[in-house]
Write a protein that holds these residues in place. Structure first.
Motif, PDB file in Angstrom:
ATOM      1  N   PRO A   1       0.817  -1.220   0.000  1.00  0.00           N
ATOM      2  CA  PRO A   1       0.000   0.000   0.000  1.00  0.00           C
ATOM      3  C   PRO A   1       0.846   1.264   0.000  1.00  0.00           C
ATOM      4  CG  PRO A   1       0.038  -0.966   2.191  1.00  0.00           C
ATOM      5  CD  PRO A   1       0.810  -1.899   1.305  1.00  0.00           C
ATOM      6  N   LEU A   2       0.257   2.339  -0.534  1.00  0.00           N
ATOM      7  CA  LEU A   2       0.960   3.609  -0.678  1.00  0.00           C
ATOM      8  C   LEU A   2       0.220   4.717   0.054  1.00  0.00           C
ATOM      9  CD1 LEU A   2       1.446   3.507  -4.564  1.00  0.00           C
ATOM     10  CD2 LEU A   2       3.015   2.601  -2.832  1.00  0.00           C
ATOM     11  N   ILE A   3       0.946   5.423   0.918  1.00  0.00           N
ATOM     12  CA  ILE A   3       0.468   6.663   1.515  1.00  0.00           C
ATOM     13  C   ILE A   3       1.248   7.788   0.842  1.00  0.00           C
ATOM     14  CG2 ILE A   3       0.243   8.007   3.640  1.00  0.00           C
ATOM     15  CD1 ILE A   3       0.487   5.293   5.165  1.00  0.00           C
ATOM     16  N   VAL A   4       0.557   8.799   0.367  1.00  0.00           N
ATOM     17  CA  VAL A   4       1.207   9.880  -0.371  1.00  0.00           C
ATOM     18  C   VAL A   4       0.947  11.216   0.319  1.00  0.00           C
ATOM     19  CG1 VAL A   4       1.076  11.225  -2.507  1.00  0.00           C
ATOM     20  CG2 VAL A   4       1.217   8.730  -2.605  1.00  0.00           C
ATOM     21  N   ILE A   5       2.010  12.005   0.493  1.00  0.00           N
ATOM     22  CA  ILE A   5       1.905  13.389   0.935  1.00  0.00           C
ATOM     23  C   ILE A   5       2.175  14.265  -0.281  1.00  0.00           C
ATOM     24  CG2 ILE A   5       2.856  15.188   2.425  1.00  0.00           C
ATOM     25  CD1 ILE A   5       3.731  12.987   4.369  1.00  0.00           C
ATOM     26  N   THR A   6       1.217  15.122  -0.635  1.00  0.00           N
ATOM     27  CA  THR A   6       1.373  15.928  -1.840  1.00  0.00           C
ATOM     28  C   THR A   6       0.601  17.235  -1.731  1.00  0.00           C
ATOM     29  OG1 THR A   6       1.118  15.939  -4.266  1.00  0.00           O
ATOM     30  CG2 THR A   6      -0.582  14.794  -2.990  1.00  0.00           C
ATOM     31  N   GLY A   7       1.065  18.216  -2.487  1.00  0.00           N
ATOM     32  CA  GLY A   7       0.335  19.472  -2.597  1.00  0.00           C
ATOM     33  C   GLY A   7      -0.673  19.451  -3.726  1.00  0.00           C
ATOM     34  N   ASN A   8      -0.742  18.331  -4.445  1.00  0.00           N
ATOM     35  CA  ASN A   8      -1.622  18.218  -5.610  1.00  0.00           C
ATOM     36  C   ASN A   8      -2.459  16.940  -5.505  1.00  0.00           C
ATOM     37  OD1 ASN A   8      -2.859  18.232  -8.093  1.00  0.00           O
ATOM     38  ND2 ASN A   8      -0.980  18.218  -9.301  1.00  0.00           N
ATOM     39  N   PRO A   9      -3.589  16.994  -4.797  1.00  0.00           N
ATOM     40  CA  PRO A   9      -4.403  15.793  -4.591  1.00  0.00           C
ATOM     41  C   PRO A   9      -5.080  15.265  -5.848  1.00  0.00           C
ATOM     42  CG  PRO A   9      -5.510  17.722  -3.701  1.00  0.00           C
ATOM     43  CD  PRO A   9      -4.140  18.167  -4.099  1.00  0.00           C
ATOM     44  N   ASP A  10      -4.989  15.994  -6.960  1.00  0.00           N
ATOM     45  CA  ASP A  10      -5.546  15.531  -8.232  1.00  0.00           C
ATOM     46  C   ASP A  10      -4.473  14.967  -9.152  1.00  0.00           C
ATOM     47  OD1 ASP A  10      -8.169  16.386  -7.559  1.00  0.00           O
ATOM     48  OD2 ASP A  10      -7.607  18.444  -8.073  1.00  0.00           O
ATOM     49  N   SER A  11      -3.286  14.766  -8.637  1.00  0.00           N
ATOM     50  CA  SER A  11      -2.146  14.341  -9.447  1.00  0.00           C
ATOM     51  C   SER A  11      -2.164  12.843  -9.737  1.00  0.00           C
ATOM     52  CB  SER A  11      -0.845  14.693  -8.729  1.00  0.00           C
ATOM     53  OG  SER A  11      -0.769  13.972  -7.505  1.00  0.00           O
ATOM     54  N   GLU A  12      -1.279  12.446 -10.627  1.00  0.00           N
ATOM     55  CA  GLU A  12      -1.122  11.027 -10.967  1.00  0.00           C
ATOM     56  C   GLU A  12      -0.747  10.214  -9.734  1.00  0.00           C
ATOM     57  OE1 GLU A  12       1.603   8.115 -13.853  1.00  0.00           O
ATOM     58  OE2 GLU A  12       1.833  10.303 -13.967  1.00  0.00           O
ATOM     59  N   LEU A  13       0.170  10.730  -8.924  1.00  0.00           N
ATOM     60  CA  LEU A  13       0.604   9.992  -7.738  1.00  0.00           C
ATOM     61  C   LEU A  13      -0.549   9.821  -6.751  1.00  0.00           C
ATOM     62  CD1 LEU A  13       2.989   8.638  -6.328  1.00  0.00           C
ATOM     63  CD2 LEU A  13       3.548  10.861  -5.314  1.00  0.00           C
ATOM     64  N   ALA A  14      -1.334  10.875  -6.573  1.00  0.00           N
ATOM     65  CA  ALA A  14      -2.480  10.784  -5.664  1.00  0.00           C
ATOM     66  C   ALA A  14      -3.498   9.766  -6.156  1.00  0.00           C
ATOM     67  CB  ALA A  14      -3.133  12.160  -5.517  1.00  0.00           C
ATOM     68  N   ARG A  15      -3.671   9.686  -7.464  1.00  0.00           N
ATOM     69  CA  ARG A  15      -4.662   8.751  -8.024  1.00  0.00           C
ATOM     70  C   ARG A  15      -4.286   7.297  -7.794  1.00  0.00           C
ATOM     71  NH1 ARG A  15      -4.774  12.620 -12.233  1.00  0.00           N
ATOM     72  NH2 ARG A  15      -3.356  11.368 -13.498  1.00  0.00           N
ATOM     73  N   ILE A  16      -3.000   6.991  -7.744  1.00  0.00           N
ATOM     74  CA  ILE A  16      -2.597   5.595  -7.574  1.00  0.00           C
ATOM     75  C   ILE A  16      -2.312   5.256  -6.106  1.00  0.00           C
ATOM     76  CG2 ILE A  16      -1.716   5.332  -9.909  1.00  0.00           C
ATOM     77  CD1 ILE A  16       1.069   5.865  -8.939  1.00  0.00           C
ATOM     78  N   ALA A  17      -2.464   6.245  -5.219  1.00  0.00           N
ATOM     79  CA  ALA A  17      -2.220   6.018  -3.790  1.00  0.00           C
ATOM     80  C   ALA A  17      -3.424   5.349  -3.140  1.00  0.00           C
ATOM     81  CB  ALA A  17      -1.931   7.343  -3.095  1.00  0.00           C
ATOM     82  N   ASN A  18      -3.153   4.597  -2.076  1.00  0.00           N
ATOM     83  CA  ASN A  18      -4.240   4.090  -1.239  1.00  0.00           C
ATOM     84  C   ASN A  18      -4.806   5.194  -0.355  1.00  0.00           C
ATOM     85  OD1 ASN A  18      -2.136   1.746  -1.650  1.00  0.00           O
ATOM     86  ND2 ASN A  18      -4.142   0.782  -1.389  1.00  0.00           N
ATOM     87  N   ILE A  19      -3.904   6.064   0.130  1.00  0.00           N
ATOM     88  CA  ILE A  19      -4.291   7.171   0.997  1.00  0.00           C
ATOM     89  C   ILE A  19      -3.500   8.399   0.579  1.00  0.00           C
ATOM     90  CG2 ILE A  19      -4.315   8.067   3.365  1.00  0.00           C
ATOM     91  CD1 ILE A  19      -4.369   5.107   4.300  1.00  0.00           C
ATOM     92  N   THR A  20      -4.204   9.524   0.397  1.00  0.00           N
ATOM     93  CA  THR A  20      -3.539  10.780   0.050  1.00  0.00           C
ATOM     94  C   THR A  20      -3.710  11.782   1.180  1.00  0.00           C
ATOM     95  OG1 THR A  20      -3.888  10.455  -2.323  1.00  0.00           O
ATOM     96  CG2 THR A  20      -3.487  12.710  -1.582  1.00  0.00           C
ATOM     97  N   LEU A  21      -2.602  12.357   1.612  1.00  0.00           N
ATOM     98  CA  LEU A  21      -2.586  13.400   2.636  1.00  0.00           C
ATOM     99  C   LEU A  21      -2.159  14.697   1.955  1.00  0.00           C
ATOM    100  CD1 LEU A  21      -0.763  11.364   5.433  1.00  0.00           C
ATOM    101  CD2 LEU A  21      -3.226  11.575   5.053  1.00  0.00           C
ATOM    102  N   ALA A  22      -3.104  15.603   1.771  1.00  0.00           N
ATOM    103  CA  ALA A  22      -2.829  16.842   1.043  1.00  0.00           C
ATOM    104  C   ALA A  22      -2.231  17.902   1.964  1.00  0.00           C
ATOM    105  CB  ALA A  22      -4.113  17.367   0.408  1.00  0.00           C
ATOM    106  N   THR A  23      -1.241  18.615   1.453  1.00  0.00           N
ATOM    107  CA  THR A  23      -0.612  19.681   2.242  1.00  0.00           C
ATOM    108  C   THR A  23      -1.458  20.949   2.251  1.00  0.00           C
ATOM    109  OG1 THR A  23       0.619  20.601   0.379  1.00  0.00           O
ATOM    110  CG2 THR A  23       1.680  18.819   1.628  1.00  0.00           C
ATOM    111  N   GLY A  24      -2.347  21.081   1.297  1.00  0.00           N
ATOM    112  CA  GLY A  24      -3.135  22.301   1.172  1.00  0.00           C
ATOM    113  C   GLY A  24      -2.651  23.200   0.051  1.00  0.00           C
TER     114      GLY A  24
END
Length: 199
Positions: A118-141
């Motif tokens: 599983p993948l947890i992703v921290i990103t400033g872009n919750p609509d990104s490619e990485l966010a789409r393939i993550a199990n959980i996305t944590l957006a920085t805002g």
């Protein structure tokens, strides 16, 4: 200089206060606890450039607080370091843009090795490619950088660090990590002395 400092403190404080709070954090903490503490895997962090330095800091902080973690450089992973990954691990990936090619490649390489990690992703872009393939996305805002050029990772790396702290602290609470367990992992320095009540 003092006015600039006040403005930077104000801007970064506002950005921290505006980090989106959601049940994604509950799910991320449970995922880390399940894979590391129940299944006896480990947390594997990764990022590129400045985000990679934050990923390394998060890994060392997790390890020092009872959750085994390693940092995997995404480029070195392509030259054999991918072998550190085991089937019960969980990954924490950091990319402000969510488009970092080395991190996207790392995901594909990892899933070619173990499809179910599983993948947890921290990103400033919750609509990104990485966010789409993550199990959980944590957006920085996605707050703007305080850098006068609007380019240098400044505010974004502060957000990543704070989110890492939120995860570490809540995994400690979730797993009941104690001062005595902390002392066993800190034999030297001021923190080692303080954790044993010898200061």
């Amino acid at each position: 200089m003092q006015q600039s400092m006040r403005q930077i403190l104000q801007d970064e404080s506002r950005a921290i206060a505006n980090i989106p709070v959601s049940d994604a954090y509950d799910r991320a903490v449970e995922l880390i606890a399940e894979h590391v503490h129940n299944r006896k895997g480990k947390l594997v962090t990764s990022g590129m450039g400045k985000a990679g330095q934050i990923a390394m800091n998060i890994a060392t902080t997790f390890s020092s607080t009872g959750t085994p973690a390693v940092n995997l450089h995404p480029s070195e992973a392509q030259h054999g370091d991918l072998g550190v990954i085991q089937p019960d691990d969980v990954m924490l990936l950091i990319s402000n843009s969510g488009k970092t090619r080395e991190i996207i490649d790392l995901v594909h390489l990892t899933h070619n090795l173990y499809a179910d990690i599983p993948l947890i992703v921290i990103t400033g872009n919750p609509d990104s490619e990485l966010a789409r393939i993550a199990n959980i996305t944590l957006a920085t805002g996605g707050a703007p950088e305080v850098c006068p050029l609007g380019l240098t990772p400044t505010t974004s790396t502060t957000m990543m660090t704070v989110i890492g702290d939120v995860l570490v602290v809540n995994v400690m609470r979730r797993c009941g990590f104690t001062r005595e367990q902390y002392a066993l992992r800190h034999h030297g320095g001021y923190l080692g002395t303080k954790s044993r009540g010898q200061e």
